[in-house]
Motif scaffolding. Sequence first.
Motif, PDB file in Angstrom:
ATOM      1  N   GLU A 166       0.839  -1.191   0.000  1.00 51.72           N
ATOM      2  CA  GLU A 166       0.000   0.000   0.000  1.00 51.72           C
ATOM      3  C   GLU A 166       0.880   1.250   0.000  1.00 51.72           C
ATOM      4  N   HIS A 209      -0.860  -0.238  -4.821  1.00 53.25           N
ATOM      5  CA  HIS A 209      -2.230   0.226  -4.651  1.00 53.25           C
ATOM      6  C   HIS A 209      -2.291   1.299  -3.567  1.00 53.25           C
ATOM      7  N   THR A 258      -8.555   4.095  -0.785  1.00 54.70           N
ATOM      8  CA  THR A 258      -9.370   5.308  -0.813  1.00 54.70           C
ATOM      9  C   THR A 258     -10.637   5.087   0.009  1.00 54.70           C
ATOM     10  N   THR A 277     -13.470   4.735  -1.099  1.00 50.45           N
ATOM     11  CA  THR A 277     -14.353   3.814  -1.806  1.00 50.45           C
ATOM     12  C   THR A 277     -13.728   2.438  -2.016  1.00 50.45           C
ATOM     13  N   LYS A 303      -7.534   1.104  -4.844  1.00 55.54           N
ATOM     14  CA  LYS A 303      -7.289   1.589  -6.211  1.00 55.54           C
ATOM     15  C   LYS A 303      -5.910   1.112  -6.626  1.00 55.54           C
ATOM     16  N   THR A 357      -2.450   0.556  -8.674  1.00 60.18           N
ATOM     17  CA  THR A 357      -1.510   1.417  -9.392  1.00 60.18           C
ATOM     18  C   THR A 357      -0.591   0.614 -10.319  1.00 60.18           C
ATOM     19  N   THR A 379      -1.065  -0.224 -13.215  1.00 60.55           N
ATOM     20  CA  THR A 379      -1.675  -0.035 -14.528  1.00 60.55           C
ATOM     21  C   THR A 379      -0.645  -0.129 -15.651  1.00 60.55           C
ATOM     22  N   LYS A 392      -7.796  -7.266 -10.422  1.00 63.21           N
ATOM     23  CA  LYS A 392      -8.516  -6.055 -10.832  1.00 63.21           C
ATOM     24  C   LYS A 392      -8.227  -4.908  -9.865  1.00 63.21           C
ATOM     25  N   GLN A 393      -8.262  -5.182  -8.563  1.00 58.61           N
ATOM     26  CA  GLN A 393      -7.980  -4.147  -7.572  1.00 58.61           C
ATOM     27  C   GLN A 393      -6.559  -3.614  -7.688  1.00 58.61           C
ATOM     28  N   GLY A 440      -4.980  -3.210 -10.466  1.00 52.20           N
ATOM     29  CA  GLY A 440      -4.858  -2.446 -11.702  1.00 52.20           C
ATOM     30  C   GLY A 440      -4.346  -3.244 -12.886  1.00 52.20           C
TER      31      GLY A 440
END
Length: 194
Positions: free
Chosen positions: A105, A111, A114, A116, A119, A121, A123, A159-160, A162
């Motif tokens: 983290e 990642h 957040t 929500t 997220k 990273t 990617t 998926k989480q 990225g």
Amino acid sequence: MTQFLIIYAHPYDRSFNHAELDHVTAKLTEQGDPYQVIDLYHDGFNPAYDAEELRLFHSGQTHDPLVTQYLTQLKAADAVIFITPIWWNDLPGMLKGFIDKVMKEGAGLTHVVTKTGVKGTLTNIQKTYVLTTSTSPTFYLRFFCGNAVKQVFIGATLKQLGMQHVRWSNFGGITNAPEEKRKAYLEKVGQMAF
């Protein structure tokens, strides 16, 4: 040119998973794509947290040099190929521990958390392949065992983080598969469009 990172999780060098690894590396070499292999068992990776590693988790730090090395390799990759067995209808503890300890983290790591949720990273990883083997037939894993690889590992965890464009291929019923079926599957792996 795509930079591939192969994450290999099997302890036995005469396993079918190792044969898959050989076919994948031969294919990437043939294509001229650079790759690195993380061999979790050969590296002696410890998948278990200790108190100090867990204390450092939220700050994105580690005291395990392999975690630092693996993070660097993940951040440099364009594509990741996981090669692993399915044991007891799920990923082996070694690969689960890799996810637990290496996916750190914090900004610039794998990642951020957040309000929500998580997220990812990672990617930079545009293509992800999950190559598995199982004693159970693939339909049994999908329809009677909760489909842990597809639902949890691919549909949630990757998926989480990225990771994008995930493709899963499983050779089910491997224990009783005849030699010709094993060879045909390896040929299929060697012809995959990585």
